[in-house]
Design a protein around this motif. Structure first.
Motif, PDB file in Angstrom:
ATOM      1  N   GLU A  44      -9.270  -1.352  -6.842  1.00 13.65           N
ATOM      2  CA  GLU A  44      -8.577  -2.188  -5.788  1.00 13.65           C
ATOM      3  C   GLU A  44      -7.412  -1.354  -7.216  1.00 13.65           C
ATOM      4  OE1 GLU A  44      -8.660  -6.138  -5.606  1.00 13.65           O
ATOM      5  OE2 GLU A  44      -8.441  -6.411  -7.521  1.00 13.65           O
ATOM      6  N   VAL A  45      -6.235  -1.573  -6.408  1.00  9.53           N
ATOM      7  CA  VAL A  45      -4.078  -1.305  -6.765  1.00  9.53           C
ATOM      8  C   VAL A  45      -3.593  -2.642  -7.058  1.00  9.53           C
ATOM      9  CG1 VAL A  45      -3.221  -0.523  -6.887  1.00  9.53           C
ATOM     10  CG2 VAL A  45      -5.129   0.678  -5.957  1.00  9.53           C
ATOM     11  N   TYR A  46      -3.264  -3.263  -7.863  1.00 14.51           N
ATOM     12  CA  TYR A  46      -1.804  -3.529  -8.534  1.00 14.51           C
ATOM     13  C   TYR A  46      -1.144  -2.778  -8.794  1.00 14.51           C
ATOM     14  CZ  TYR A  46       0.133  -7.944 -10.928  1.00 14.51           C
ATOM     15  OH  TYR A  46       1.108  -8.446 -10.503  1.00 14.51           O
ATOM     16  N   VAL A  47       0.256  -3.489  -8.283  1.00  7.75           N
ATOM     17  CA  VAL A  47       2.040  -2.885  -8.333  1.00  7.75           C
ATOM     18  C   VAL A  47       2.617  -4.026  -8.809  1.00  7.75           C
ATOM     19  CG1 VAL A  47       1.994  -2.967  -5.848  1.00  7.75           C
ATOM     20  CG2 VAL A  47       2.959  -1.509  -7.117  1.00  7.75           C
ATOM     21  N   ASP A  48       3.338  -3.927  -9.405  1.00  7.53           N
ATOM     22  CA  ASP A  48       4.389  -4.765 -10.152  1.00  7.53           C
ATOM     23  C   ASP A  48       5.639  -4.083 -10.446  1.00  7.53           C
ATOM     24  OD1 ASP A  48       6.341  -6.546 -10.333  1.00  7.53           O
ATOM     25  OD2 ASP A  48       4.872  -6.913 -12.810  1.00  7.53           O
ATOM     26  N   GLY A  91       8.049  -6.589  -5.628  1.00 10.79           N
ATOM     27  CA  GLY A  91       7.259  -7.794  -6.171  1.00 10.79           C
ATOM     28  C   GLY A  91       5.834  -7.427  -6.255  1.00 10.79           C
ATOM     29  N   ASP A  92       4.823  -8.173  -7.188  1.00 13.56           N
ATOM     30  CA  ASP A  92       3.716  -7.909  -7.518  1.00 13.56           C
ATOM     31  C   ASP A  92       2.574  -7.866  -6.050  1.00 13.56           C
ATOM     32  OD1 ASP A  92       3.786 -10.602  -8.148  1.00 13.56           O
ATOM     33  OD2 ASP A  92       2.365 -10.496  -8.014  1.00 13.56           O
ATOM     34  N   ALA A  93       1.545  -7.076  -6.021  1.00 12.89           N
ATOM     35  CA  ALA A  93       0.990  -7.703  -5.085  1.00 12.89           C
ATOM     36  C   ALA A  93      -0.488  -6.548  -5.744  1.00 12.89           C
ATOM     37  CB  ALA A  93       1.736  -6.702  -3.900  1.00 12.89           C
ATOM     38  N   THR A  94      -1.813  -7.006  -4.771  1.00 13.57           N
ATOM     39  CA  THR A  94      -2.864  -6.294  -4.254  1.00 13.57           C
ATOM     40  C   THR A  94      -3.324  -5.797  -3.043  1.00 13.57           C
ATOM     41  OG1 THR A  94      -3.709  -7.937  -6.179  1.00 13.57           O
ATOM     42  CG2 THR A  94      -5.581  -6.306  -4.965  1.00 13.57           C
ATOM     43  N   VAL A  95      -3.419  -3.716  -3.801  1.00 13.21           N
ATOM     44  CA  VAL A  95      -3.794  -3.339  -2.291  1.00 13.21           C
ATOM     45  C   VAL A  95      -5.210  -2.835  -2.637  1.00 13.21           C
ATOM     46  CG1 VAL A  95      -3.158  -1.248  -1.300  1.00 13.21           C
ATOM     47  CG2 VAL A  95      -1.756  -2.846  -2.361  1.00 13.21           C
ATOM     48  N   ALA A 126       0.410  -0.866   0.377  1.00 16.50           N
ATOM     49  CA  ALA A 126      -0.030   0.143   0.333  1.00 16.50           C
ATOM     50  C   ALA A 126       0.371   1.676  -0.170  1.00 16.50           C
ATOM     51  CB  ALA A 126      -1.227   0.176   1.201  1.00 16.50           C
ATOM     52  N   GLU A 127       1.966   1.099   0.744  1.00 13.02           N
ATOM     53  CA  GLU A 127       3.036   2.207   0.587  1.00 13.02           C
ATOM     54  C   GLU A 127       3.154   2.317  -0.966  1.00 13.02           C
ATOM     55  OE1 GLU A 127       4.192   2.214   5.252  1.00 13.02           O
ATOM     56  OE2 GLU A 127       5.187   0.836   4.032  1.00 13.02           O
ATOM     57  N   ARG A 128       3.954   1.305  -1.445  1.00 12.69           N
ATOM     58  CA  ARG A 128       4.812   1.739  -2.993  1.00 12.69           C
ATOM     59  C   ARG A 128       4.208   2.571  -3.442  1.00 12.69           C
ATOM     60  NH1 ARG A 128       5.583  -4.403  -1.785  1.00 12.69           N
ATOM     61  NH2 ARG A 128       5.095  -4.753  -3.938  1.00 12.69           N
ATOM     62  N   THR A 129       2.575   1.379  -3.115  1.00 16.30           N
ATOM     63  CA  THR A 129       1.425   2.045  -4.577  1.00 16.30           C
ATOM     64  C   THR A 129       1.094   3.278  -4.609  1.00 16.30           C
ATOM     65  OG1 THR A 129      -0.594   0.962  -3.057  1.00 16.30           O
ATOM     66  CG2 THR A 129       0.272  -0.199  -5.164  1.00 16.30           C
ATOM     67  N   ARG A 130       1.215   4.270  -2.394  1.00 15.78           N
ATOM     68  CA  ARG A 130       0.850   5.131  -3.051  1.00 15.78           C
ATOM     69  C   ARG A 130       2.178   6.711  -2.835  1.00 15.78           C
ATOM     70  NH1 ARG A 130      -3.013   7.551   1.248  1.00 15.78           N
ATOM     71  NH2 ARG A 130      -3.159  10.224   0.800  1.00 15.78           N
ATOM     72  N   THR A 131       2.931   5.991  -3.225  1.00 17.23           N
ATOM     73  CA  THR A 131       4.534   6.210  -3.540  1.00 17.23           C
ATOM     74  C   THR A 131       4.511   6.987  -4.823  1.00 17.23           C
ATOM     75  OG1 THR A 131       5.472   5.613  -1.149  1.00 17.23           O
ATOM     76  CG2 THR A 131       6.714   6.321  -3.016  1.00 17.23           C
ATOM     77  N   GLY A 135       9.201  -0.270 -12.151  1.00 13.49           N
ATOM     78  CA  GLY A 135       7.678  -0.352 -11.904  1.00 13.49           C
ATOM     79  C   GLY A 135       6.107  -0.017 -12.093  1.00 13.49           C
ATOM     80  N   ARG A 136       5.586  -0.380 -12.197  1.00 15.93           N
ATOM     81  CA  ARG A 136       3.884  -0.060 -12.451  1.00 15.93           C
ATOM     82  C   ARG A 136       2.914  -0.869 -11.355  1.00 15.93           C
ATOM     83  NH1 ARG A 136       5.960  -2.478 -17.533  1.00 15.93           N
ATOM     84  NH2 ARG A 136       6.016  -0.447 -18.941  1.00 15.93           N
ATOM     85  N   ALA A 137       2.042   0.451 -11.761  1.00 11.97           N
ATOM     86  CA  ALA A 137       1.091   0.515 -10.569  1.00 11.97           C
ATOM     87  C   ALA A 137      -0.600   0.520 -11.476  1.00 11.97           C
ATOM     88  CB  ALA A 137       0.931   1.446  -9.132  1.00 11.97           C
TER      89      ALA A 137
END
Length: 227
Positions: free
Chosen positions: A116-120, A124-128, A5-10, A88-90
């Motif tokens: 929903e947010v997806y980050v790679d 790594g990759d994750a869903t937020v 979540a912090e990575r996608t917010r950033t 990376g991408r979000a």
């Protein structure tokens, strides 16, 4: 390490390139899908600024039920010259609506309610989920990272190369380039004598809170590499 979540917010609050993908704007030029500005509101939604006549605005205006399914795609590119520069991408999935009365004449603010947010990325990759995204905070070094990485590469290259001495079993490193920086540590991209690339990360003893703490942490890291 920073949470997903912090990575996608950033990423979303950074100056990384971004584009909005919506039904009804398939024929738009790529530059017409790029918001002029974006920010995260106190409600956790992403606010996107477009010219009032942009295809995305027209699509949101004519959307049924005043909600338009949309995806904000953010691409993070390393600010220094390294192989494979995309860090990376979000993808922020949600619903787009008009937010009139906020922007100046000739512009329109759009509100992207997050589903929903997806980050790679390098972690790594994750869903937020929307709630986790709304409650997360961007990295405190966000506004400084680009300048600091470029400064390290241009002015302190000798110190950066010295970090190869901390890699231990990874012998034969010919080149080290600073790749990413956050409150937890520094990531570099290395090239060995065979021409292969790999990443290494140096964690700080404790997370830094500001630029002053970062200076102390980097000084300690370079000192350790010299010992």
């Amino acid at each position: 390490m920073p949470s997903a979540a912090e990575r996608t917010r950033t990423l979303v609050q950074s100056t990384c390139s971004a584009a909005v993908i919506v039904p009804g704007a398939e024929g738009a030029r790529p530059d017409q899908l790029v918001p002029q500005a974006r920010t995260v509101g106190t409600d956790g939604a992403v606010y996107l600024l477009f010219p009032a006549d942009a295809p995305v605005v027209r699509a949101a205006t004519h959307a049924q039920d005043d909600e338009l399914p949309a995806v904000l795609e953010v691409t993070d590119v390393a600010p220094v010259a390294v192989p494979h520069r995309i860090r990376g991408r979000a993808w922020v999935h949600g619903w787009l609506t008009l937010a009139p009365g906020i922007a100046e004449p000739g512009l329109m603010m759009l509100r992207l309610e997050i589903g929903e947010v997806y980050v790679d990325d390098l972690w790594g990759d994750a869903t937020v989920g929307a709630r986790d995204f709304a409650e997360a905070l961007p990295d405190p070094l966000l506004e400084y990272e680009t300048e600091l990485l470029q400064h390290l590469a241009a002015v302190h290259d000798d110190h950066v190369q010295g970090l190869s001495g901390l890699l231990g079993h990874r012998a034969g490193v010919r080149r080290v380039v600073p790749l990413a920086l956050d409150r937890f540590g520094l990531r570099v991209r290395c090239r060995d004598t065979a021409g292969h690339h790999f990443d290494a990360r140096f964690d700080f003893p404790e997370p830094v809170r500001d630029i002053h703490g970062l200076r102390r942490a980097m000084h300690a890291l370079f000192e350790a590499a010299r010992d």
